[in-house]
Design a protein around this motif. Structure first.
Motif, PDB file in Angstrom:
ATOM      1  N   PRO A 140     101.902  -4.729 -98.659  1.00  0.00           N
ATOM      2  CA  PRO A 140     103.261  -4.124 -98.445  1.00  0.00           C
ATOM      3  C   PRO A 140     102.374  -4.205 -96.388  1.00  0.00           C
ATOM      4  O   PRO A 140     102.120  -2.647 -96.796  1.00  0.00           O
ATOM      5  N   LEU A 141     102.687  -4.675 -95.670  1.00  0.00           N
ATOM      6  CA  LEU A 141     101.592  -4.105 -94.492  1.00  0.00           C
ATOM      7  C   LEU A 141     102.889  -3.411 -93.915  1.00  0.00           C
ATOM      8  O   LEU A 141     101.933  -2.753 -93.371  1.00  0.00           O
ATOM      9  N   GLY A 142     103.870  -3.293 -94.187  1.00  0.00           N
ATOM     10  CA  GLY A 142     104.751  -2.174 -93.496  1.00  0.00           C
ATOM     11  C   GLY A 142     104.191  -1.210 -93.561  1.00  0.00           C
ATOM     12  O   GLY A 142     104.389   0.107 -92.976  1.00  0.00           O
ATOM     13  N   ALA A 143     104.256  -0.300 -94.824  1.00  0.00           N
ATOM     14  CA  ALA A 143     103.555   0.382 -95.634  1.00  0.00           C
ATOM     15  C   ALA A 143     102.856   0.984 -95.548  1.00  0.00           C
ATOM     16  O   ALA A 143     101.729   2.496 -95.646  1.00  0.00           O
ATOM     17  N   PHE A 144     101.156  -0.299 -95.067  1.00  0.00           N
ATOM     18  CA  PHE A 144      99.884   0.115 -95.086  1.00  0.00           C
ATOM     19  C   PHE A 144     100.188   0.463 -93.597  1.00  0.00           C
ATOM     20  O   PHE A 144      99.016   1.313 -93.033  1.00  0.00           O
ATOM     21  N   ARG A 145     100.171   0.176 -92.498  1.00  0.00           N
ATOM     22  CA  ARG A 145     100.449   0.659 -91.360  1.00  0.00           C
ATOM     23  C   ARG A 145     100.901   1.730 -91.057  1.00  0.00           C
ATOM     24  O   ARG A 145     100.459   3.140 -90.899  1.00  0.00           O
ATOM     25  N   ASP A 146     102.164   2.054 -91.643  1.00  0.00           N
ATOM     26  CA  ASP A 146     102.948   3.480 -91.738  1.00  0.00           C
ATOM     27  C   ASP A 146     101.715   4.906 -92.298  1.00  0.00           C
ATOM     28  O   ASP A 146     101.711   6.206 -92.047  1.00  0.00           O
ATOM     29  N   ALA A 147     101.086   4.435 -93.625  1.00  0.00           N
ATOM     30  CA  ALA A 147     100.368   4.918 -94.041  1.00  0.00           C
ATOM     31  C   ALA A 147      98.909   5.813 -93.118  1.00  0.00           C
ATOM     32  O   ALA A 147      98.626   7.040 -93.050  1.00  0.00           O
ATOM     33  N   LEU A 148      98.330   4.112 -92.259  1.00  0.00           N
ATOM     34  CA  LEU A 148      97.081   4.212 -91.156  1.00  0.00           C
ATOM     35  C   LEU A 148      98.340   5.922 -89.998  1.00  0.00           C
ATOM     36  O   LEU A 148      97.362   6.510 -89.473  1.00  0.00           O
ATOM     37  N   ALA A 149      99.505   5.362 -89.495  1.00  0.00           N
ATOM     38  CA  ALA A 149      99.975   6.042 -88.832  1.00  0.00           C
ATOM     39  C   ALA A 149     100.098   8.070 -89.022  1.00  0.00           C
ATOM     40  O   ALA A 149      99.988   8.489 -88.445  1.00  0.00           O
ATOM     41  N   ALA A 150     100.807   7.481 -89.753  1.00  0.00           N
ATOM     42  CA  ALA A 150     100.903   8.842 -90.633  1.00  0.00           C
ATOM     43  C   ALA A 150      99.104  10.294 -90.905  1.00  0.00           C
ATOM     44  O   ALA A 150      99.646  11.199 -90.736  1.00  0.00           O
ATOM     45  N   LYS A 151      98.032   9.281 -90.754  1.00  0.00           N
ATOM     46  CA  LYS A 151      96.681  10.926 -91.228  1.00  0.00           C
ATOM     47  C   LYS A 151      96.133  10.300 -89.673  1.00  0.00           C
ATOM     48  O   LYS A 151      94.903  10.667 -89.187  1.00  0.00           O
ATOM     49  N   GLY A 152      97.075   9.288 -87.926  1.00  0.00           N
ATOM     50  CA  GLY A 152      96.832   9.946 -87.174  1.00  0.00           C
ATOM     51  C   GLY A 152      95.969   8.841 -86.453  1.00  0.00           C
ATOM     52  O   GLY A 152      95.140   9.148 -85.682  1.00  0.00           O
ATOM     53  N   TYR A 153      95.605   7.526 -87.539  1.00  0.00           N
ATOM     54  CA  TYR A 153      94.709   6.881 -87.318  1.00  0.00           C
ATOM     55  C   TYR A 153      95.515   5.557 -85.441  1.00  0.00           C
ATOM     56  O   TYR A 153      96.747   5.043 -86.034  1.00  0.00           O
ATOM     57  N   ALA A 154      94.338   5.957 -84.622  1.00  0.00           N
ATOM     58  CA  ALA A 154      95.079   4.475 -83.552  1.00  0.00           C
ATOM     59  C   ALA A 154      93.428   3.840 -83.214  1.00  0.00           C
ATOM     60  O   ALA A 154      93.869   3.661 -82.229  1.00  0.00           O
ATOM     61  N   GLY A 155      93.467   3.706 -84.182  1.00  0.00           N
ATOM     62  CA  GLY A 155      92.266   2.509 -83.341  1.00  0.00           C
ATOM     63  C   GLY A 155      92.215   1.253 -83.499  1.00  0.00           C
ATOM     64  O   GLY A 155      93.100   0.895 -83.709  1.00  0.00           O
ATOM     65  N   LEU A 156      91.242   0.461 -83.298  1.00  0.00           N
ATOM     66  CA  LEU A 156      91.125  -1.210 -83.364  1.00  0.00           C
ATOM     67  C   LEU A 156      92.078  -2.030 -84.769  1.00  0.00           C
ATOM     68  O   LEU A 156      91.061  -0.968 -86.041  1.00  0.00           O
ATOM     69  N   VAL A 157      92.335  -2.614 -84.140  1.00  0.00           N
ATOM     70  CA  VAL A 157      93.439  -3.796 -85.589  1.00  0.00           C
ATOM     71  C   VAL A 157      92.440  -5.041 -85.082  1.00  0.00           C
ATOM     72  O   VAL A 157      92.635  -5.210 -84.200  1.00  0.00           O
ATOM     73  N   SER A 158      91.806  -5.395 -86.090  1.00  0.00           N
ATOM     74  CA  SER A 158      91.505  -7.164 -85.772  1.00  0.00           C
ATOM     75  C   SER A 158      91.786  -7.896 -87.062  1.00  0.00           C
ATOM     76  O   SER A 158      91.684  -7.403 -87.929  1.00  0.00           O
ATOM     77  N   VAL A 159      92.208  -8.760 -86.028  1.00  0.00           N
ATOM     78  CA  VAL A 159      93.023  -9.998 -86.998  1.00  0.00           C
ATOM     79  C   VAL A 159      92.170 -10.829 -87.783  1.00  0.00           C
ATOM     80  O   VAL A 159      91.559 -11.706 -87.042  1.00  0.00           O
ATOM     81  N   GLU A 160      92.121 -10.606 -89.194  1.00  0.00           N
ATOM     82  CA  GLU A 160      90.683 -11.699 -89.203  1.00  0.00           C
ATOM     83  C   GLU A 160      91.798 -12.395 -90.851  1.00  0.00           C
ATOM     84  O   GLU A 160      91.882 -11.923 -91.608  1.00  0.00           O
ATOM     85  N   VAL A 161      92.072 -13.751 -90.421  1.00  0.00           N
ATOM     86  CA  VAL A 161      93.008 -14.829 -91.528  1.00  0.00           C
ATOM     87  C   VAL A 161      91.723 -15.415 -91.564  1.00  0.00           C
ATOM     88  O   VAL A 161      91.970 -16.734 -90.955  1.00  0.00           O
ATOM     89  N   ASN A 162      91.193 -15.595 -92.662  1.00  0.00           N
ATOM     90  CA  ASN A 162      90.433 -16.793 -92.850  1.00  0.00           C
ATOM     91  C   ASN A 162      90.955 -18.008 -93.612  1.00  0.00           C
ATOM     92  O   ASN A 162      91.047 -18.026 -95.282  1.00  0.00           O
ATOM     93  N   SER A 163      90.623 -18.598 -93.033  1.00  0.00           N
ATOM     94  CA  SER A 163      91.390 -20.069 -93.859  1.00  0.00           C
ATOM     95  C   SER A 163      91.742 -21.234 -93.132  1.00  0.00           C
ATOM     96  O   SER A 163      91.580 -21.407 -91.616  1.00  0.00           O
ATOM     97  N   ALA A 164      90.913 -22.106 -93.538  1.00  0.00           N
ATOM     98  CA  ALA A 164      90.935 -23.713 -93.770  1.00  0.00           C
ATOM     99  C   ALA A 164      91.714 -24.053 -92.779  1.00  0.00           C
ATOM    100  O   ALA A 164      91.824 -25.158 -91.731  1.00  0.00           O
ATOM    101  N   GLU A 165      92.748 -24.294 -93.248  1.00  0.00           N
ATOM    102  CA  GLU A 165      93.864 -24.836 -92.986  1.00  0.00           C
ATOM    103  C   GLU A 165      94.491 -24.016 -91.790  1.00  0.00           C
ATOM    104  O   GLU A 165      95.299 -25.216 -90.866  1.00  0.00           O
ATOM    105  N   LEU A 166      95.104 -23.080 -91.320  1.00  0.00           N
ATOM    106  CA  LEU A 166      94.675 -22.647 -90.119  1.00  0.00           C
ATOM    107  C   LEU A 166      93.797 -22.593 -89.161  1.00  0.00           C
ATOM    108  O   LEU A 166      94.308 -22.739 -88.276  1.00  0.00           O
ATOM    109  N   ALA A 167      92.748 -22.696 -89.498  1.00  0.00           N
ATOM    110  CA  ALA A 167      91.577 -22.884 -88.505  1.00  0.00           C
ATOM    111  C   ALA A 167      91.709 -24.007 -87.730  1.00  0.00           C
ATOM    112  O   ALA A 167      91.788 -24.569 -86.665  1.00  0.00           O
TER     113      ALA A 167
END
Length: 272
Positions: free
Chosen positions: A225-252
């Motif tokens: 539930p990534l939308g809820a995760f984002r909202d939880a961070l926004a609620a605490k005032g987090y506005a920092g770096l978001v790094s997309v790390e998708v470890n996947s042999a298929e996508l690589a």
């Protein structure tokens, strides 16, 4: 606005990398910038592989700047039972961090919890701070440092400004932490966030290491539930770096241009 970073972890020579031989750095940098990202995460395994092909760290840092990118994170050092190896790893990461001007060095802990491992981590954080960066400690459910509370204890021991908690969606949703644990984590104790998804919440007996390192999916393509995760961070005032790390042999295997393009499109659904 949160800064968006792409962390491809492109080589298998280190623990768990999802790619094959390290891709050409120029091709990777151009692909990441063309996709829309302003930063890229690098790992020491790949930097070493590039150096073996004639791309020195200084040259890579110049090429990164020329591509309009910044290295936002450098992976990674390991706090283990071997004190000498731990310090040497932290020293090398600090050196690379200084060369690339990266603000964060990612670290994990495999040593048993206790005063000794806390002191080792604090010494590593001191080396990294002296190089101009912050040690970001990652809690992982398949290591002795498995929870947010575990990571917070190390951060407090290392001292404010020298260390922060790395919050990876994979480890949060696949680990023992609850939403209350995430809510209790102050924004100022977060170093940065790694963002990804998985096809299933895994049960007892699953090979968490293998699943984590090879079978992640793009944000929104799994069950977190990534939308809820984002909202939880926004609620605490987090506005920092978001790094997309998708470890996947298929996508690589799609190549850096398509991999980065998909990562940008998927992440922008949640962060703008």
């Amino acid at each position: 606005m949160n800064a968006l970073n792409f962390s491809p972890f492109v080589r298998t020579a280190g623990p768990g990398g999802a790619g094959g031989e390290a891709v050409d750095p120029g091709e990777l940098f151009d692909a990441v910038r063309a996709a829309g990202f302003t930063g890229v995460g690098l790992d020491l395994f790949t930097v070493d592989a590039w150096a073996g092909r004639g791309h020195t760290p200084d040259r890579l840092a110049r090429d990164l700047t020329a591509a309009g990118l910044r290295c936002h994170e450098m992976l990674g050092f390991v706090v283990s039972d071997d004190e000498g190896s731990t310090y040497e790893g932290a020293r090398r990461i600090a050196e690379a961090l200084a060369t690339f001007g990266a603000p964060y060095a990612l670290g994990m802990v495999t040593a048993p919890p206790g005063p000794r491992s806390a002191d080792l981590f604090a010494r590593c954080a001191e080396l990294i701070a002296d190089a101009g960066g912050m040690a970001a400690v990652e809690f992982l459910p398949f290591t002795p440092l498995a929870t947010i509370a575990d990571a917070r204890a190390l951060v407090r021991h290392a001292g404010a400004g020298r260390a922060g908690v790395l919050v990876d969606t994979w480890h949060f949703f696949q680990g023992p932490d609850t939403w209350d644990d995430l809510s209790a984590l102050p924004a100022e104790e977060i170093a940065y966030v790694q963002f990804n998804d998985h096809p299933a919440v895994l049960g007892t007996g699953a090979d968490l290491y293998h699943e984590c390192m090879t079978r992640r999916v793009m944000p929104g393509d799994g069950v977190f539930p990534l939308g809820a995760f984002r909202d939880a961070l926004a609620a605490k005032g987090y506005a920092g770096l978001v790094s997309v790390e998708v470890n996947s042999a298929e996508l690589a295997a799609l190549g850096p241009a398509e991999f980065a393009r998909r990562a940008w499109a998927a992440t922008r659904r949640y962060w703008s």
